[in-house]
Scaffold this active site. Structure first.
Site, PDB file in Angstrom:
ATOM      1  CG  HIS A  54      12.897 -33.967  28.902  1.00  0.00           C
ATOM      2  ND1 HIS A  54      13.021 -32.600  28.787  1.00  0.00           N
ATOM      3  CD2 HIS A  54      13.545 -34.309  30.047  1.00  0.00           C
ATOM      4  CE1 HIS A  54      13.725 -32.150  29.815  1.00  0.00           C
ATOM      5  NE2 HIS A  54      14.058 -33.164  30.589  1.00  0.00           N
TER       6      HIS A  54
ATOM      7  CD  GLU B   8      12.223 -34.629  34.420  1.00  0.00           C
ATOM      8  OE1 GLU B   8      13.305 -34.615  35.003  1.00  0.00           O
ATOM      9  OE2 GLU B   8      12.107 -34.446  33.195  1.00  0.00           O
TER      10      GLU B   8
HETATM   11  C1  PEP Z   1      15.886 -32.858  33.209  1.00  0.00           C
HETATM   12  O1  PEP Z   1      16.524 -32.538  32.229  1.00  0.00           O
HETATM   13  O2  PEP Z   1      15.076 -33.795  33.143  1.00  0.00           O
HETATM   14  C2  PEP Z   1      16.074 -32.112  34.452  1.00  0.00           C
HETATM   15  C3  PEP Z   1      15.373 -32.464  35.500  1.00  0.00           C
HETATM   16  O3  PEP Z   1      16.983 -31.088  34.438  1.00  0.00           O
HETATM   17  P1  PEP Z   1      17.591 -30.319  35.727  1.00  0.00           P
HETATM   18  O4  PEP Z   1      18.020 -31.376  36.700  1.00  0.00           O
HETATM   19  O5  PEP Z   1      18.734 -29.521  35.178  1.00  0.00           O
HETATM   20  O6  PEP Z   1      16.493 -29.478  36.285  1.00  0.00           O
END
Ligand code: PEP
Length: 249
Positions: free
Chosen positions: A96, A168
Site C-alpha cells: 500500500h 492506486e
Molecule cells: C486506500 O487507502 O487505499 C485509499 C484508496 O484511500 P482513500 O479511498 O481514502 O483515498
C-alpha cells in the site's frame, strides 16, 4: 466474468468493539449480490472480530493491511502471514502506498511479502501506483511496471491468478482528487497487458484513490476496472453498504 470486488481499507480506524457494531449495520444494509464480493481490511487488532462477523457470508472476507515476510521469530510489533491466518484473515494488502512512502517499503519487500502471503494461503492484494511528480514527468507506466516486476516477476500464470492488483495513484489517495475513469483505464490496460503476457488474464485489477458514493459508478462503468479499493469512504457502514449495493447496479 471476474466478480466485482469492493475492498475496504480501514487503515488505523475501527477497533474490535466498533468493528462488531460496523458489521451489524453493514450486514443488514447490504444484501448479497450475485457476482459481487466485499473484502475488509481492518487494523490487525480487529481482524478476528471482523472475520467472525462475516463467517456466514460467502461473498465477504477479511484480510490484513500488512504482513512481515518471516513466518515467526523475534520481530516485535510485526505480524506474520500464518498469524494473520490464525486470526481469520484470508487476504493481505501488500505495498500500500502508505507502507511504501510512510514506512519506506521497497519493491524487494513487496516481493517477499507476496511470497509469504502465498505460502500461507492468504490472497495478496498488491498495490501499485505513481507519485504526482512521477506522473507529471510522464513516468506512470514505468513506475507501475517496475512495481509489478519487483513484486511479481518470475511468478507463473497459476500463481498470478491468486493475486489481485490495486492501481492506486498516490496523488489520489486520501486527497479527494481521483483519476478520471479514462486515466484509470489507461493504466489498467497496461497492467492487464503485463498480466496477459504472463498468461494471467483472470487476475482482478482494482482502482483506488478517493473513490466515494458520487464517483464509484462512473469509475466502475469502465470495463477495465474489476472493482475498487476504498479507504475513507468505507469507514461508515451505511454509506459503504450503499456504495457496494448501488455502484455497479
Ligand atoms: C486506500 O487507502 O487505499 C485509499 C484508496 O484511500 P482513500 O479511498 O481514502 O483515498
Amino acid at each position: 466474468m471476474r466478480p466485482l470486488l469492493f475492498a475496504a481499507n480501514w487503515k488505523m480506524h475501527i477497533g474490535p468493539e466498533d468493528a462488531r457494531a460496523y458489521f451489524k449495520t453493514f450486514r443488514t444494509r447490504y444484501q448479497r449480490h450475485e457476482g459481487r464480493e466485499a473484502w475488509f481490511f481492518p487494523p490487525a487488532l480487529s481482524v478476528e472480530t471482523a472475520a467472525q462477523a462475516v463467517r456466514e457470508r460467502a461473498d465477504m472476507l477479511v484480510g490484513v493491511q500488512d504482513i512481515y515476510w518471516e513466518p515467526k521469530g523475534a520481530f516485535t510489533g510485526a505480524i506474520s502471514a500464518p498469524l494473520a491466518v490464525q486470526a481469520g484473515a484470508r487476504a493481505a494488502l501488500v505495498g500500500h502506498s502508505e507502507r511504501r512512502h510512510v514506512f519506506g517499503e521497497t519493491d524487494e519487500d513487496t516481493r517477499r511479502k507476496v511470497a509469504a502471503a502465498l505460502a500461507a494461503d492468504l490472497a495478496p492484494v498488491l498495490c501499485v501506483g505513481e507519485k504526482l511528480a512521477e506522473r507529471d514527468a510522464g513516468h506512470t507506466l514505468a513506475v507501475v511496471n517496475r512495481q509489478l516486476a519487483g513484486a511479481l516477476g518470475g511468478l507463473d500464470a497459476a500463481t498470478l491468478a491468486r493475486i489481485t492488483i490495486a492501481y492506486e495513484p498516490v496523488w489520489a489517495i486520501g486527497t479527494g482528487r481521483n483519476a478520471t475513469p479514462n486515466d484509470a483505464a489507461a493504466v489498467h490496460k497496461e497492467i492487464r497487458a503485463w498480466l496477459v503476457a504472463r498468461g494471467a488474464a483472470r487476475t482482478r485489477i482494482l482502482y483506488g484513490g478517493s473513490v466515494n458514493l458520487k464517483n464509484a459508478a462512473d469509475l466502475l462503468a469502465e470495463h477495465e476496472l474489476d472493482g475498487v479499493l476504498v479507504g475513507g469512504a468505507s469507514l461508515d457502514p451505511e454509506a459503504w453498504a450503499q456504495l457496494v449495493q448501488t455502484a455497479a447496479a
